[in-house]
Design an enzyme around this catalytic site. Structure first.
Site: not given
Ligand code: ZN
Length: 222
Positions: A35-36, A86, A90, A190
């Site tokens: 993620d991210d 995602h 955020h 991540h």
């Molecule tokens: Zn995230």
């Protein structure tokens, strides 16, 4: 480590059956997710490590990060990984109206789709059903329902590596994953600056451990 468990309890999975927490299989397969990103400091290194083990994964990208680093996004596509949404910025679901939440997720999806169209070769098909992971795991049932109605599948997780937690070591992060993962599990890492130290330690060890046990790492099968 706080109140959030490494392994998602079955009661949570039962309470939120619309979300995808795992896949039921006896095959030795695991679904790694990152993620991210895309993040200049860590995404390429993550891709290189995955390639070393012939592993595929799913990257839940933030729309604004794709806009800032489109070349890294293209590298993810080129390596045959699956892309997930995602959100664009955020954002925290519990603090956001349904309308704003959906708009934000749709903005990210537009960026994802336009970048996929630019890709020369990609395993990702544009018409693949969009998958979404809520930032912070925060999503109201009404937001989940609205996204589902628009064709999104909400992907949650079976295992959290806690790679983002600066109070744990890379070794603990590695142990979180290998001690708890079962066939068909969805594992969260991540590709962010915050997680990079733990990720760099844990990811190659996780890949080596399960590869040796005969596991395959695949993109989310939906
Ligand atoms: Zn995230």
């Amino acid at each position: 480590m706080g109140i959030v468990p490494v392994k998602t309890p079955s009661i949570i999975k039962k309470l939120l059956p619309d979300f995808v927490w795992e896949f039921f299989t006896s095959e030795k397969v695991l679904f790694l997710t990152f993620d991210d990103g895309p993040t200049p400091e860590i995404t390429q290194c993550t891709l290189d490590t995955l390639k070393q083990f012939n592993a595929k994964a799913t990257f839940f990208c933030i729309g604004t990060n794709i806009q800032k680093h489109p070349h890294i996004f293209q590298s993810i596509l080129k390596d045959g990984h699956r892309i997930g949404n995602h959100s664009n910025t955020h954002l925290k679901g519990w603090k956001t109206s349904v309308k704003d939440y959906v708009l934000n997720v749709n903005s990210a999806q537009e960026i994802i789709n336009s970048e996929i169209l630019k890709a020369e070769t990609s395993a990702q098909k544009l018409n693949a059903s969009p998958i979404f992971r809520p930032p912070y795991g925060q999503i109201k049932p009404s937001q989940g329902k609205a996204l589902k109605a628009m064709g999104y599948t909400v992907i949650t997780w079976s295992i959290l590596s806690f790679d983002w937690d600066k109070d744990i070591s890379g070794e603990t992060c590695y142990l979180n994953v290998i001690k708890n993962s079962k066939p068909g599990n969805i594992i969260v890492f991540h590709d962010s600056v915050k997680a990079s130290k733990n990720l760099k330690h844990a990811l190659p060890k996780v890949l080596a451990y399960f590869t040796e046990k005969g596991y395959e790492f695949k993109t989310l099968p939906l």
